[in-house]
Design an enzyme around this catalytic site. Structure first.
Site, short mmCIF file in Angstrom:
data_model
loop_
_atom_site.label_atom_id
_atom_site.label_comp_id
_atom_site.label_asym_id
_atom_site.label_seq_id
_atom_site.Cartn_x
_atom_site.Cartn_y
_atom_site.Cartn_z
N TRP A 138 0.82 -1.22 0.00
CA TRP A 138 0.00 0.00 0.00
C TRP A 138 0.85 1.26 0.00
O TRP A 138 0.55 2.23 -0.72
CB TRP A 138 -0.99 -0.02 1.16
CG TRP A 138 -2.05 -1.06 0.93
CD1 TRP A 138 -2.22 -2.22 1.63
CD2 TRP A 138 -3.03 -1.08 -0.12
NE1 TRP A 138 -3.25 -2.94 1.08
CE2 TRP A 138 -3.78 -2.28 0.02
CE3 TRP A 138 -3.38 -0.21 -1.16
CZ2 TRP A 138 -4.82 -2.63 -0.84
CZ3 TRP A 138 -4.42 -0.56 -2.02
CH2 TRP A 138 -5.13 -1.74 -1.85
N LYS A 151 -12.47 -1.42 7.49
CA LYS A 151 -11.87 -2.43 8.38
C LYS A 151 -12.40 -2.23 9.80
O LYS A 151 -13.19 -3.02 10.28
CB LYS A 151 -10.35 -2.37 8.33
CG LYS A 151 -9.81 -2.83 6.97
CD LYS A 151 -8.85 -1.85 6.43
CE LYS A 151 -8.39 -1.96 5.01
NZ LYS A 151 -8.48 -3.14 4.25
N ASP A 166 -1.11 6.62 6.33
CA ASP A 166 -2.24 5.79 5.91
C ASP A 166 -2.46 4.77 7.04
O ASP A 166 -1.67 3.84 7.22
CB ASP A 166 -1.89 5.07 4.60
CG ASP A 166 -2.96 4.04 4.19
OD1 ASP A 166 -3.97 3.92 4.90
OD2 ASP A 166 -2.77 3.37 3.16
#
Ligand code: PMP
Length: 383
Positions: free
Chosen positions: A116, A218, A194
């Site tokens: 990511w 999530k 992030d």
């Protein structure tokens, strides 16, 4: 009406019986209490005769939903006064692009520890390409563990250019299963993080960050909505010449509603914050999450190499435990047999394979104990 309600309850009971132990990496399991509350309020929210999805985002009633979510985040995360909470539609991936668009003036540093953070850096490079061949923008790697992505650097291994407009990193790499156990610090340089797969899984000191963002799917709610926590001074540095929906400034000036927001997502985030508070807040949540992860890693470590952890021990993620079995065939059998026992979402990301157990907040210690029991039985049977 009474009879209809009873019918719904029965449906609910059936649904509850069929619910799986969902170890998916995202979108992932939400707490049953939150889903039940949302179901209760689905047909008529607060007695208005319509759901949150069916009312104007400019209505008084939605304003309350919005404020509840915003204040919930502030309270749960103990947000300092000088931070704004923004809700932005689109995934965390949109932030990969918005960050350079808004803040990159000369150079940016990226700490690359997994898939990511790598993607985030690539988006910044695309932004530079978009500027044309003569662009003087610099995208620097302050650290990279490519291609293994199994370690987390020591602070001293991260080289941050003193002229950087910001440094970006990902606190928990969902695909690779590595997590920072410290807050990255960069002196005067804004730190942007992030935190999609670690948000609200533990207490963090927000004041160390200029910006934290997280896709909700999530620990916070559904996909398609991202929360952005931004220090007000950073907001002042935004590029002002951007299309409305790509500008943090326009989200800030329009109370996150330069256009119609993801109202349902905002509503669920509010419910999730209530749930975290009911559970005793982030300290309690963190304690349980630590125990959950310990259970799985203990089984990996005592498996005589049958389960091979992907992350180096001191880089292990508490949210996404990634490991391999002796063969692909055994990995497939593992998933099939787990599914038969009502446990799903265990297949590793397609780019790395293996198994991935995601242990977000909605997963209980009991759920993990069941999984670990299965892991032990499977190992004894197959090794
Ligand atoms: N960052 C991290 C750490 C993620 O786990 C994900 C998605 N799983 C993303 C970014 C991208 O999120 P989205 O697909 O919502 O854009």
């Amino acid at each position: 009406m009474k009879r209809e309600n009873k019918g719904l309850k029965n449906e609910g009971k059936r649904a509850k019986m069929k619910r799986i132990l969902n170890f998916s990496a995202g979108p992932s399991a939400l707490p049953l209490e939150v889903l039940e509350r949302a179901r209760e309020e689905l047909l008529s929210f607060n007695g208005i005769g319509a759901s949150v999805m069916e009312i104007s985002h400019r209505s008084k009633i939605f304003f309350q939903v919005f404020e509840k979510a915003k204040n919930g985040i502030k309270e749960v995360m103990d947000l300092p006064e000088n931070y704004e909470v923004l809700f932005i539609s689109g995934g965390a991936s949109l932030q990969f692009a918005m960050i350079p668009m808004n803040f990159l003036k000369k150079k940016a540093c990226y700490v690359v520890t997994g898939a990511w953070s790598f993607k985030a850096m690539k988006e910044a490079e695309k932004f530079k390409e978009f500027q044309g061949k003569n662009s003087k923008l610099e995208i620097l790697r302050a650290y990279s563990s490519e291609p293994d992505f199994s370690v987390i650097p020591l602070p001293s291994e991260i080289e941050i250019d003193k002229q950087a407009d910001y440094v970006h990193y990902c606190s928990n790499e969902t695909i690779d299963g590595v997590e920072f156990d410290y807050d990255l610090e960069a002196g005067e340089i804004p730190v942007i993080c992030d935190a999609s797969s670690s948000i609200m899984s533990k207490r963090i000191d927000v004041s160390k960050y200029s910006m934290i963002y997280a896709g909700a799917q999530k620990n916070l709610g559904p996909s398609g909505i991202t929360i952005v926590l931004m220090r007000k001074e950073l907001l002042e540095l935004c590029n002002l010449k951007l299309p409305t929906l790509l500008s943090y400034k326009s989200f800030s000036e329009n109370n996150s509603m330069p256009n119609t927001p993801n109202t349902w997502g905002i509503y669920l985030i509010g419910l999730m914050c209530d749930w975290i508070k009911e559970k005793g807040g982030l300290e309690k949540i963190e304690e349980v999450n630590r125990k959950k992860a310990e259970l799985v890693y203990k089984e990996i470590d005592s498996s005589d190499g049958f389960y091979r952890g992907r992350a180096k021990p001191n880089a292990r993620s508490r949210m996404n435990v990634t490991f391999a079995l002796p063969s692909k065939d055994l990995e497939e059998q593992f998933c099939v047999e787990a599914k038969r026992l009502g446990m799903d979402g265990l297949k590793g990301h397609r780019s790395v394979g293996g198994i991935r157990v995601s242990l977000y907040n909605a997963i209980t210690l009991e759920d993990v104990a069941k999984l670990v029991e299965f892991m032990r039985d499977f190992r004894l049977k197959k090794s």
